[in-house]
Design a protein around this motif. Structure first.
Motif, PDB file in Angstrom:
ATOM      1  N   TYR A  23       0.831  -1.207   0.000  1.00 10.04           N
ATOM      2  CA  TYR A  23       0.000   0.000   0.000  1.00 10.04           C
ATOM      3  C   TYR A  23       0.867   1.260   0.000  1.00 10.04           C
ATOM      4  CZ  TYR A  23      -2.554   3.810   2.213  1.00 10.04           C
ATOM      5  OH  TYR A  23      -3.067   5.034   2.517  1.00 10.04           O
ATOM      6  N   LEU A  24       1.883   1.288   0.845  1.00 14.70           N
ATOM      7  CA  LEU A  24       2.751   2.460   0.944  1.00 14.70           C
ATOM      8  C   LEU A  24       3.508   2.703  -0.361  1.00 14.70           C
ATOM      9  CD1 LEU A  24       4.125   2.030   4.572  1.00 14.70           C
ATOM     10  CD2 LEU A  24       2.430   3.687   3.773  1.00 14.70           C
ATOM     11  N   LYS A  25       3.936   1.627  -1.010  1.00 15.70           N
ATOM     12  CA  LYS A  25       4.626   1.787  -2.300  1.00 15.70           C
ATOM     13  C   LYS A  25       3.694   2.369  -3.355  1.00 15.70           C
ATOM     14  CE  LYS A  25       8.238  -1.664  -1.787  1.00 15.70           C
ATOM     15  NZ  LYS A  25       8.808  -2.918  -2.280  1.00 15.70           N
ATOM     16  N   GLU A  26       2.442   1.934  -3.356  1.00 15.85           N
ATOM     17  CA  GLU A  26       1.472   2.500  -4.304  1.00 15.85           C
ATOM     18  C   GLU A  26       1.239   3.985  -4.022  1.00 15.85           C
ATOM     19  OE1 GLU A  26      -2.121   0.461  -5.642  1.00 15.85           O
ATOM     20  OE2 GLU A  26      -1.419  -1.251  -4.448  1.00 15.85           O
ATOM     21  N   GLN A  27       1.119   4.328  -2.741  1.00 17.25           N
ATOM     22  CA  GLN A  27       0.928   5.734  -2.370  1.00 17.25           C
ATOM     23  C   GLN A  27       2.130   6.569  -2.810  1.00 17.25           C
ATOM     24  OE1 GLN A  27      -1.512   7.429  -1.602  1.00 17.25           O
ATOM     25  NE2 GLN A  27      -2.785   6.554  -0.025  1.00 17.25           N
ATOM     26  N   ILE A  28       3.328   6.068  -2.550  1.00 16.55           N
ATOM     27  CA  ILE A  28       4.539   6.805  -2.950  1.00 16.55           C
ATOM     28  C   ILE A  28       4.576   6.977  -4.462  1.00 16.55           C
ATOM     29  CG2 ILE A  28       7.056   6.654  -3.092  1.00 16.55           C
ATOM     30  CD1 ILE A  28       6.993   5.467  -0.241  1.00 16.55           C
ATOM     31  N   SER A  29       4.175   5.940  -5.191  1.00 16.99           N
ATOM     32  CA  SER A  29       4.144   6.027  -6.651  1.00 16.99           C
ATOM     33  C   SER A  29       3.185   7.125  -7.118  1.00 16.99           C
ATOM     34  CB  SER A  29       3.727   4.679  -7.235  1.00 16.99           C
ATOM     35  OG  SER A  29       3.551   4.763  -8.620  1.00 16.99           O
ATOM     36  N   LEU A  30       1.992   7.164  -6.523  1.00 17.79           N
ATOM     37  CA  LEU A  30       1.025   8.207  -6.907  1.00 17.79           C
ATOM     38  C   LEU A  30       1.526   9.593  -6.529  1.00 17.79           C
ATOM     39  CD1 LEU A  30      -2.333   6.453  -5.990  1.00 17.79           C
ATOM     40  CD2 LEU A  30      -1.558   7.098  -8.270  1.00 17.79           C
ATOM     41  N   PHE A  31       2.114   9.728  -5.346  1.00 15.55           N
ATOM     42  CA  PHE A  31       2.647  11.029  -4.933  1.00 15.55           C
ATOM     43  C   PHE A  31       3.805  11.463  -5.834  1.00 15.55           C
ATOM     44  CE2 PHE A  31       0.769  10.238  -0.568  1.00 15.55           C
ATOM     45  CZ  PHE A  31      -0.174  11.250  -0.681  1.00 15.55           C
ATOM     46  N   SER A  32       4.619  10.498  -6.259  1.00 16.85           N
ATOM     47  CA  SER A  32       5.732  10.823  -7.161  1.00 16.85           C
ATOM     48  C   SER A  32       5.214  11.338  -8.503  1.00 16.85           C
ATOM     49  CB  SER A  32       6.619   9.598  -7.378  1.00 16.85           C
ATOM     50  OG  SER A  32       7.209   9.205  -6.169  1.00 16.85           O
ATOM     51  N   LYS A  33       4.153  10.711  -9.010  1.00 14.96           N
ATOM     52  CA  LYS A  33       3.544  11.193 -10.258  1.00 14.96           C
ATOM     53  C   LYS A  33       3.009  12.606 -10.076  1.00 14.96           C
ATOM     54  CE  LYS A  33       2.282   6.713 -12.071  1.00 14.96           C
ATOM     55  NZ  LYS A  33       1.225   5.744 -12.342  1.00 14.96           N
ATOM     56  N   ARG A  34       2.387  12.860  -8.913  1.00 15.60           N
ATOM     57  CA  ARG A  34       1.864  14.198  -8.655  1.00 15.60           C
ATOM     58  C   ARG A  34       2.988  15.228  -8.626  1.00 15.60           C
ATOM     59  NH1 ARG A  34      -1.928  14.371  -3.639  1.00 15.60           N
ATOM     60  NH2 ARG A  34      -2.141  16.510  -4.385  1.00 15.60           N
ATOM     61  N   ILE A  35       4.111  14.859  -8.032  1.00 17.26           N
ATOM     62  CA  ILE A  35       5.276  15.765  -7.997  1.00 17.26           C
ATOM     63  C   ILE A  35       5.726  16.094  -9.423  1.00 17.26           C
ATOM     64  CG2 ILE A  35       7.755  15.831  -7.466  1.00 17.26           C
ATOM     65  CD1 ILE A  35       6.243  16.407  -4.988  1.00 17.26           C
ATOM     66  N   ILE A  36       5.768  15.087 -10.273  1.00 19.06           N
ATOM     67  CA  ILE A  36       6.173  15.309 -11.673  1.00 19.06           C
ATOM     68  C   ILE A  36       5.220  16.284 -12.356  1.00 19.06           C
ATOM     69  CG2 ILE A  36       6.327  14.196 -13.946  1.00 19.06           C
ATOM     70  CD1 ILE A  36       7.407  11.699 -12.384  1.00 19.06           C
TER      71      ILE A  36
END
Length: 129
Positions: A50-63
């Protein structure tokens, strides 16, 4: 089309507000990513996924926020150039840069919509847990 010096200036306040809001978002999301990265090490297998998925989504948002800021700055720059050329009565150049400023501003809004999609997706993922 009649373009006056104050016409490109209309974009200043809008772009400034967008840039300010997204600078704050960028900072908050960066803090969240750092916290989640630490939390991964102290979690079980299900939580880690779950945390990895959240980090992935947050990373996309940062981009997307970085792209939004880049297109906002480009719009502001072209708007400034448009006013500069208007001051020296170079109407053709002023029109070209004003059109570019509007295009970059529209791109900024489109990227904003994409970032909102990922924001909603992150919330949905949070609700699934």
């Amino acid at each position: 089309m009649i373009l006056e010096v104050n016409t490109p200036a209309f974009l200043f306040s809008t772009i400034s507000l967008l840039m300010s809001a997204y600078a704050g978002r960028f900072s908050k999301i960066s803090k969240i990513i750092r916290k989640l990265s630490v939390d991964i090490h102290n979690s079980n297998l299900v939580e880690r996924h779950y945390l990895k998925e959240q980090i992935s989504l947050f990373s996309k948002r940062i981009i997307y926020i970085r792209r939004l800021q880049l297109s906002g700055i480009s719009s502001l720059f072209c708007s400034s150039l448009s006013m500069f050329f208007l001051l020296f009565e170079r109407i053709n150049f002023a029109n070209i840069f004003f059109v570019l400023a509007i295009i970059f501003f529209l791109l900024c809004l489109l990227i904003c919509l994409i970032e909102i999609y990922y924001s909603i997706r992150a919330l949905e993922l949070n609700l699934e847990l």
